[in-house]
Design an enzyme around this catalytic site. Sequence first.
Site, mmCIF file in Angstrom:
data_model
loop_
_atom_site.group_PDB
_atom_site.id
_atom_site.type_symbol
_atom_site.label_atom_id
_atom_site.label_comp_id
_atom_site.label_asym_id
_atom_site.label_seq_id
_atom_site.Cartn_x
_atom_site.Cartn_y
_atom_site.Cartn_z
ATOM 1 N N GLU A 59 39.034 44.217 31.605
ATOM 2 C CA GLU A 59 40.109 45.512 32.299
ATOM 3 C C GLU A 59 40.710 46.023 30.261
ATOM 4 O O GLU A 59 40.292 45.300 29.918
ATOM 5 C CB GLU A 59 41.686 44.080 32.171
ATOM 6 C CG GLU A 59 42.652 45.481 32.287
ATOM 7 C CD GLU A 59 44.239 44.735 32.022
ATOM 8 O OE1 GLU A 59 45.421 45.400 33.011
ATOM 9 O OE2 GLU A 59 44.747 44.181 31.698
ATOM 10 N N LYS A 150 47.490 50.576 36.944
ATOM 11 C CA LYS A 150 48.726 49.760 37.178
ATOM 12 C C LYS A 150 49.514 49.682 37.114
ATOM 13 O O LYS A 150 50.447 50.453 35.974
ATOM 14 C CB LYS A 150 48.048 48.883 35.440
ATOM 15 C CG LYS A 150 48.490 47.241 35.345
ATOM 16 C CD LYS A 150 48.155 46.526 34.433
ATOM 17 C CE LYS A 150 48.344 45.134 34.179
ATOM 18 N NZ LYS A 150 47.855 44.603 32.780
ATOM 19 N N CYS A 184 44.708 42.332 36.298
ATOM 20 C CA CYS A 184 44.341 41.790 35.781
ATOM 21 C C CYS A 184 46.119 40.662 36.522
ATOM 22 O O CYS A 184 46.542 40.859 37.835
ATOM 23 C CB CYS A 184 45.270 42.115 33.921
ATOM 24 S SG CYS A 184 46.285 40.839 33.027
#
Length: 330
Positions: A59, A150, A184
């Site tokens: 990430e 995200k 994540c």
Amino acid sequence: MKLVEATGTVLSPNKQEHLKVGIAQIAPIWLNRAETLDKVIDCIDQAAEQACKLVVFGEAMVPGYPFWLERTDGARFNDAKQKALYAHYVDQSVTIERGDLDGVCEAAKAGDMAVYLGVMERAPDRSGHSLYCSLVYINNQGEIGSVHRKLQPTYEERLAWAPGDGHGLRVHELEPFKVGGLNCFENWMPLSRAALYAQGEDLHVAVWPGGLHNTEDTTRFIAKESRSYVLSASGLMRPEDCPEKTPARDEILSEGEPYLANGGSCIAAPDGSWVVPPQVGDEVLITAVLDHSLVRGERQNFDPAGHYSRPDVTRLHVNRKRQALAEFED
């Protein structure tokens, strides 16, 4: 960079069922876009030498995770130091439309492999001054297939990253597999996972900034839930990976930690067993051959988007429209 290869895996004799994958667990040249991209391209070349058809990075790999936030009083409002750090971060982030990933795309095409790469995206369609933690999929023709921003930055990340949207919740055909990925803590979001399962995902990519605490449980759980292979790709960050000219470097490193992120990259099989257990503390290229027949076998008793779903009772609505402040009609 050391090579870690999966051993002892029993594979079907049909090689059309097989896919060789790699995880590049590396540290960025922190907060330096150009040098980190050069390192990523070198790793893609090394994965190509190992005949990988997919290579995955952690990430926010380019130009790195905002480790300064929890170490420099990142929540202080209207603070000159925080403004300077953020301005530097924006400057070094990735603008896809500018061609920042062209070299990565060329390397993917040359190596005949797909790539999942975590970047800090500086998005012109959202002013060009806010940052999105984006997971970019590039196919073996060097074409960008999806950019997933995200959905919800985690905890202190919200001081540097903006919330994304569902546009990138997509899976991609990759030889016998359908591959998708999340950033994540998104991997803990059941509806985000379900959005990928519903599209037939059977190879799941979970990218992390680095940390055994993130990968040792979640990787195997997702594999068991989805009956899919799961690649957890983590970054690495040590004090020596923080360049001398980094703003507030002494403050960031003042606690003397041996790692800011210790890796933990790993691969789990569709039954939740380890193909490669978590690798901690080193830059490594992890490789493994995956067997699609194992996915189909595990789906016999549980298929979360197939025979074990009840869309007549519970159903998920996914908005994949790219979000923008304004729509213009001329």
